[in-house]
Write an enzyme that holds these catalytic residues in place. Sequence first.
Site, PDB file in Angstrom:
ATOM      1  N   GLY A  10       0.812  -1.217   0.000  1.00 18.61           N
ATOM      2  CA  GLY A  10       0.000   0.000   0.000  1.00 18.61           C
ATOM      3  C   GLY A  10       0.841   1.261   0.000  1.00 18.61           C
ATOM      4  O   GLY A  10       2.075   1.224   0.080  1.00 18.61           O
ATOM      5  N   VAL A  12       1.105   3.795   2.301  1.00 16.47           N
ATOM      6  CA  VAL A  12       1.865   4.043   3.537  1.00 16.47           C
ATOM      7  C   VAL A  12       2.928   2.969   3.742  1.00 16.47           C
ATOM      8  O   VAL A  12       4.043   3.258   4.177  1.00 16.47           O
ATOM      9  CB  VAL A  12       0.924   4.135   4.753  1.00 16.47           C
ATOM     10  CG1 VAL A  12       1.725   4.237   6.041  1.00 16.47           C
ATOM     11  CG2 VAL A  12       0.002   5.338   4.627  1.00 16.47           C
ATOM     12  N   CYS A 126      -3.009  11.164  10.974  1.00 12.17           N
ATOM     13  CA  CYS A 126      -2.017  12.054  10.374  1.00 12.17           C
ATOM     14  C   CYS A 126      -2.252  13.525  10.721  1.00 12.17           C
ATOM     15  O   CYS A 126      -1.317  14.241  11.080  1.00 12.17           O
ATOM     16  CB  CYS A 126      -1.994  11.872   8.857  1.00 12.17           C
ATOM     17  SG  CYS A 126      -3.623  11.812   8.101  1.00 12.17           S
ATOM     18  N   GLN A 153      -6.713  18.852   3.518  1.00 11.32           N
ATOM     19  CA  GLN A 153      -5.999  17.579   3.538  1.00 11.32           C
ATOM     20  C   GLN A 153      -5.750  16.988   2.153  1.00 11.32           C
ATOM     21  O   GLN A 153      -6.613  16.987   1.286  1.00 11.32           O
ATOM     22  CB  GLN A 153      -6.754  16.578   4.420  1.00 11.32           C
ATOM     23  CG  GLN A 153      -6.835  17.054   5.854  1.00 11.32           C
ATOM     24  CD  GLN A 153      -7.459  16.064   6.812  1.00 11.32           C
ATOM     25  OE1 GLN A 153      -8.054  16.461   7.803  1.00 11.32           O
ATOM     26  NE2 GLN A 153      -7.318  14.767   6.553  1.00 11.32           N
ATOM     27  N   LYS A 205     -11.723  12.603  15.271  1.00  9.88           N
ATOM     28  CA  LYS A 205     -10.383  12.099  15.605  1.00  9.88           C
ATOM     29  C   LYS A 205      -9.508  13.228  16.145  1.00  9.88           C
ATOM     30  O   LYS A 205      -8.757  13.048  17.116  1.00  9.88           O
ATOM     31  CB  LYS A 205      -9.710  11.497  14.365  1.00  9.88           C
ATOM     32  CG  LYS A 205     -10.234  10.157  13.902  1.00  9.88           C
ATOM     33  CD  LYS A 205      -9.538   9.764  12.600  1.00  9.88           C
ATOM     34  CE  LYS A 205     -10.145   8.542  11.965  1.00  9.88           C
ATOM     35  NZ  LYS A 205      -9.551   8.248  10.638  1.00  9.88           N
ATOM     36  N   HIS A 234      -0.762  17.593   4.397  1.00  4.06           N
ATOM     37  CA  HIS A 234      -1.925  18.243   4.997  1.00  4.06           C
ATOM     38  C   HIS A 234      -1.551  19.636   5.516  1.00  4.06           C
ATOM     39  O   HIS A 234      -0.444  19.840   6.028  1.00  4.06           O
ATOM     40  CB  HIS A 234      -2.440  17.422   6.186  1.00  4.06           C
ATOM     41  CG  HIS A 234      -3.047  16.112   5.816  1.00  4.06           C
ATOM     42  ND1 HIS A 234      -3.381  15.765   4.532  1.00  4.06           N
ATOM     43  CD2 HIS A 234      -3.400  15.043   6.597  1.00  4.06           C
ATOM     44  CE1 HIS A 234      -3.907  14.549   4.530  1.00  4.06           C
ATOM     45  NE2 HIS A 234      -3.928  14.089   5.765  1.00  4.06           N
TER      46      HIS A 234
END
Length: 336
Positions: A10, A12, A126, A153, A205, A234
């Site tokens: 992936g 990340v 993040c 973002q 979050k 971001h």
Amino acid sequence: MRVAVVGATGMVGNVMLQVLKERNFQISELFLVASERSVGKEIPFNGKTYSVIGLQDAVNLKPDIALFSAGGSTSLEWAPKFAEVGTTVIDNSSAWRMNPDNKLIVPEINASELTENDKIIANPNCSTIQMVMALAPLHSKYNMKRLVISTYQSITGTGVKAVQQLENEVNGVEGESAYPHPIHKNALPHCDVFEEAGYTKEELKLTRETHKILNDPSIGITATAVRIPVVGGHSESVNIEFDNDFTLEDVRKLLSETPGVVVQDDIENNEYPMPLNAHGKDEVFVGRIRRDLSQPNSLNLWIVSDNLRKGAATNAVQIAEYLASKNLIKSPTLSV
């Protein structure tokens, strides 16, 4: 260290491998792990080629550390299985962040909370990581009362599908969409799913994770999270109300002396943080430092960071580095 990267195929996971190499993390054996459909795929790392293995095979190998970036459902199912065989899991999903039994760690702020008994450690969101990196030293000195946050973002926070959507739209190509609307030349006030009281999961979050990391649920926090068509990182506009007054000179000095934070605040020369310049870097950049003229003891900051690096991969690797440096990892293969 015997290291597994779970979700290695992936976005990340790929950056985790880059960061491990760049930081020369000492790896004796590396296991690249992904879902069954990716098993057998070959991935180069540091001059060698590795074949992707499945999750159960990785558990059976009992790595010392497993860096997870494979989604919440995978983490909920498989992180405990790794932990049961003695592996220390550092998880990048939201699965464990708010569990009271799991630490939520930004190493520069609260790594000292970790012990050898922490087998599943949560990497924060993040957008939370970059924000608390700048806010933690200010909170310690001036005591934050309230935060008003607006985020801008990167599409990379959504994943490969979103990057492909933007590329398709730019090139006029029909394809799958990650978002309910076009992202090219647009801004979507819709990061993650909508939850209670009309807030998105991303916005909540920022509230919940900040309270946990700073160990202070008394801070009033409200957020609006917006997705924009950039790939570098971001950006966040943060308005802070403190209990105590401050001088801008002291704020700049405090931030400049904070490890991992870089102040870019020279408006006469048009110097301020931008995702274009943060891309590929590990630091958190802070600028547009100014008083809120509408009320006392209040400050405005503009905070930018590469969300795939400090916002995800780098923070996870830094946690692993801390654990290794403090001898907080017991090798499962040696303790059997």
